[in-house]
Design a protein around this motif. Structure first.
Motif, PDB file in Angstrom:
ATOM      1  N   THR A 273       0.834  -1.207   0.000  1.00 52.26           N
ATOM      2  CA  THR A 273       0.000   0.000   0.000  1.00 52.26           C
ATOM      3  C   THR A 273       0.871   1.261   0.000  1.00 52.26           C
ATOM      4  O   THR A 273       0.570   2.226  -0.695  1.00 52.26           O
ATOM      5  N   GLU A 274       1.955   1.218   0.770  1.00 53.49           N
ATOM      6  CA  GLU A 274       2.844   2.402   0.817  1.00 53.49           C
ATOM      7  C   GLU A 274       3.542   2.610  -0.515  1.00 53.49           C
ATOM      8  O   GLU A 274       3.653   3.728  -1.023  1.00 53.49           O
ATOM      9  N   LEU A 275       4.035   1.499  -1.062  1.00 51.73           N
ATOM     10  CA  LEU A 275       4.740   1.573  -2.339  1.00 51.73           C
ATOM     11  C   LEU A 275       3.801   2.110  -3.423  1.00 51.73           C
ATOM     12  O   LEU A 275       4.135   3.036  -4.159  1.00 51.73           O
ATOM     13  N   GLN A 276       2.603   1.526  -3.485  1.00 50.84           N
ATOM     14  CA  GLN A 276       1.671   1.940  -4.536  1.00 50.84           C
ATOM     15  C   GLN A 276       1.264   3.416  -4.379  1.00 50.84           C
ATOM     16  O   GLN A 276       1.097   4.131  -5.369  1.00 50.84           O
ATOM     17  N   ALA A 277       1.134   3.845  -3.153  1.00 50.61           N
ATOM     18  CA  ALA A 277       0.764   5.253  -2.946  1.00 50.61           C
ATOM     19  C   ALA A 277       1.862   6.176  -3.500  1.00 50.61           C
ATOM     20  O   ALA A 277       1.562   7.229  -4.087  1.00 50.61           O
ATOM     21  N   ARG A 278       3.123   5.776  -3.342  1.00 50.59           N
ATOM     22  CA  ARG A 278       4.203   6.615  -3.901  1.00 50.59           C
ATOM     23  C   ARG A 278       4.209   6.559  -5.429  1.00 50.59           C
ATOM     24  O   ARG A 278       4.459   7.562  -6.100  1.00 50.59           O
ATOM     25  N   VAL A 279       3.943   5.363  -5.980  1.00 51.14           N
ATOM     26  CA  VAL A 279       3.880   5.257  -7.446  1.00 51.14           C
ATOM     27  C   VAL A 279       2.758   6.166  -7.959  1.00 51.14           C
ATOM     28  O   VAL A 279       2.928   6.911  -8.928  1.00 51.14           O
ATOM     29  N   ALA A 280       1.613   6.122  -7.269  1.00 49.29           N
ATOM     30  CA  ALA A 280       0.441   6.899  -7.704  1.00 49.29           C
ATOM     31  C   ALA A 280       0.657   8.399  -7.521  1.00 49.29           C
ATOM     32  O   ALA A 280      -0.021   9.212  -8.152  1.00 49.29           O
ATOM     33  N   ARG A 281       1.599   8.758  -6.689  1.00 46.73           N
ATOM     34  CA  ARG A 281       1.898  10.179  -6.499  1.00 46.73           C
ATOM     35  C   ARG A 281       2.892  10.652  -7.567  1.00 46.73           C
ATOM     36  O   ARG A 281       2.782  11.749  -8.102  1.00 46.73           O
ATOM     37  N   LEU A 282       3.869   9.787  -7.858  1.00 44.85           N
ATOM     38  CA  LEU A 282       4.856  10.140  -8.881  1.00 44.85           C
ATOM     39  C   LEU A 282       4.248  10.165 -10.284  1.00 44.85           C
ATOM     40  O   LEU A 282       4.620  11.004 -11.122  1.00 44.85           O
ATOM     41  N   LEU A 283       3.339   9.214 -10.526  1.00 41.36           N
ATOM     42  CA  LEU A 283       2.829   9.021 -11.889  1.00 41.36           C
ATOM     43  C   LEU A 283       2.262  10.301 -12.528  1.00 41.36           C
ATOM     44  O   LEU A 283       2.680  10.652 -13.641  1.00 41.36           O
ATOM     45  N   PRO A 284       1.348  11.026 -11.870  1.00 40.27           N
ATOM     46  CA  PRO A 284       0.838  12.232 -12.550  1.00 40.27           C
ATOM     47  C   PRO A 284       1.927  13.295 -12.747  1.00 40.27           C
ATOM     48  O   PRO A 284       1.870  14.053 -13.725  1.00 40.27           O
ATOM     49  N   GLY A 285       2.912  13.325 -11.877  1.00 41.96           N
ATOM     50  CA  GLY A 285       4.026  14.267 -12.039  1.00 41.96           C
ATOM     51  C   GLY A 285       4.842  13.928 -13.275  1.00 41.96           C
ATOM     52  O   GLY A 285       5.172  14.800 -14.092  1.00 41.96           O
ATOM     53  N   LEU A 286       5.151  12.655 -13.432  1.00 40.61           N
ATOM     54  CA  LEU A 286       5.931  12.236 -14.601  1.00 40.61           C
ATOM     55  C   LEU A 286       5.109  12.374 -15.881  1.00 40.61           C
ATOM     56  O   LEU A 286       5.641  12.683 -16.948  1.00 40.61           O
ATOM     57  N   PHE A 287       3.821  12.146 -15.759  1.00 43.02           N
ATOM     58  CA  PHE A 287       2.907  12.259 -16.906  1.00 43.02           C
ATOM     59  C   PHE A 287       2.900  13.711 -17.416  1.00 43.02           C
ATOM     60  O   PHE A 287       3.139  13.976 -18.598  1.00 43.02           O
ATOM     61  N   LEU A 288       2.676  14.643 -16.495  1.00 42.13           N
ATOM     62  CA  LEU A 288       2.675  16.059 -16.866  1.00 42.13           C
ATOM     63  C   LEU A 288       4.041  16.478 -17.416  1.00 42.13           C
ATOM     64  O   LEU A 288       4.137  17.308 -18.327  1.00 42.13           O
ATOM     65  N   ALA A 289       5.092  15.869 -16.863  1.00 40.19           N
ATOM     66  CA  ALA A 289       6.458  16.216 -17.296  1.00 40.19           C
ATOM     67  C   ALA A 289       6.694  15.906 -18.765  1.00 40.19           C
ATOM     68  O   ALA A 289       7.471  16.584 -19.426  1.00 40.19           O
ATOM     69  N   ARG A 290       6.012  14.898 -19.300  1.00 43.59           N
ATOM     70  CA  ARG A 290       6.265  14.556 -20.698  1.00 43.59           C
ATOM     71  C   ARG A 290       5.524  15.474 -21.663  1.00 43.59           C
ATOM     72  O   ARG A 290       5.609  15.320 -22.891  1.00 43.59           O
ATOM     73  N   VAL A 291       4.822  16.462 -21.068  1.00 46.33           N
ATOM     74  CA  VAL A 291       4.182  17.503 -21.870  1.00 46.33           C
ATOM     75  C   VAL A 291       4.823  18.861 -21.569  1.00 46.33           C
ATOM     76  O   VAL A 291       5.133  19.630 -22.459  1.00 46.33           O
TER      77      VAL A 291
END
Ligand code: ADP
Ligand code: MG
Length: 343
Positions: A273-291
């Motif tokens: 749960t902790e790991l996934q929460a960090r992945v889910a927090r990083l993901l939108p940041g990295l997503f926006l970064a590719r734009v």
């Protein structure tokens, strides 16, 4: 672009010093396409073809994206460490010339090892391959988690910050000032964690589809840090590919789901749960970064694509969720508003 004569001469010197050529042997050296941060060549030796890689001081994509050439050292070290865990999932390392910042590895021909990115683009979208990618990454993380020796060997936070966290997350905060505090917080929290050996560039362009499953290349961002980064980085590509070939959105999102499950099932070193929460927090940041970061995805060229990423990424940066499936679901719903794309 042809190689400079000085570069050819360096490759020949390194091959000689690595003991891969005999005195008097003058192999043909051919640059390989596709690299953005290095000179990478095929050398046809008497013993057969090999691949030699040398890190460049500046990435070809962006003039002000500096990356120390010493990262070549950690790339080889990552390959060797990963080979001990998943031997078929990395090219065999054949030698290293630390002085010239080069290493040699087995040459993997494209016919038997197509690049995953090209397969995804061309409609060969295999969710079970995505699951294998996730499982392999998790195995490498699990095998290196809480390992003081590996941690000491990959003390590369001083490189990881300028080549990953800054150009993606911090730079994106400059384009979205209202989100700068949250993006900076994600970058600093990520940078502060030292849990497992991270590859740092788990992207379909750096993964070959080999006869025994995925083969990971390009580990020059290797870092002992937060494993969530690798998972988020690769999941991000499954979202982005939907923009490239919108007609296959559902299939890319199947890959997303299988990659996430394959990864999380193998994550034994900390509560999921902790790991996934960090992945889910990083993901939108990295997503926006590719734009809106320093390295926009080359197939994101239209305003509707950028707007779609901004809508979904901004929403999850403002209101984080603990699971990645919610982000994929929002992306799936958003895709209903994209211009029509028929099969
Ligand atoms: N061992 C190898 N055998 C054959 N081709 C390779 C090998 N390593 C890399 N390549 C090719 O070179 C390209 C760039 O390699 P990569 O390590 O990703 O360099 P860069 O850091 O410049 O992106 C890969 O996409 C692949 O096509
Ligand atoms: Mg690469």
């Amino acid at each position: 672009m042809p190689l400079e004569p000085a570069a050819v001469s360096d490759f020949l010197t390194a091959l000689q010093r690595m003991g891969l050529t005999s005195p008097g042997e003058h192999p043909h050296i051919e640059p390989l396409a596709g690299g953005v941060s290095s000179d990478i060549v095929r050398a046809d030796l008497a013993r057969g073809p090999v691949c030699v890689k040398r890190a460049l001081p500046k990435l070809k994509v962006q003039a002000d994206w500096q990356a120390p050439v010493e990262r070549n050292r950690w790339e080889v070290a990552w390959m060797r460490t990963a080979a001990a865990v998943v031997p078929d999932a990395v090219p065999a390392v054949l030698g290293e010339d630390a002085q010239l910042g080069m290493f040699a590895m087995a040459f993997l021909d494209e016919a038997a090892h197509p690049v995953w990115k090209a397969r995804l683009r061309d409609g060969h979208i295999d969710p079970s391959f995505a699951a294998e990618v996730g499982a392999h990454v998790a195995r490498i993380h699990a095998a290196t988690a809480n390992d003081a020796a590996v941690r000491a060997r990959f003390d590369t936070g001083h490189i990881f910050f300028p080549i990953r966290l800054e150009p993606y997350l911090i730079a994106t905060g400059r384009t979205h000032p209202d989100l700068a505090p949250v993006l900076e917080d994600i970058a600093h929290q990520t940078g502060a964690r030292q849990l497992a050996l991270v590859h740092g560039d788990v992207s379909p362009k750096n993964i070959l589809c080999g006869p025994h499953g995925p083969v990971f290349l390009d580990a020059e961002c290797a870092w002992y840090g937060d494993p969530a980064f690798d998972a988020a980085f690769c999941l991000n590509h499954m979202l982005l590919k939907c923009l490239w070939r919108p007609q296959w959105t559902a299939r890319y999102l199947d890959c997303f789901a299988r990659l996430a499950t394959g990864y999380l099932e193998g994550a034994t070193w900390e509560p999921g749960t902790e790991l996934q929460a960090r992945v889910a927090r990083l993901l939108p940041g990295l997503f926006l970064a590719r734009v809106d970061g320093k390295s926009p995805a080359e197939y994101v060229t239209q305003d509707w694509q950028r707007d779609a990423v901004r809508r979904v990424a901004r929403r999850f940066l403002q209101q984080p969720v603990p699971n990645v499936a919610a982000i994929a679901q929002a992306w799936r719903e958003d895709s209903a508003h994209w211009p029509r794309h028929d099969e």
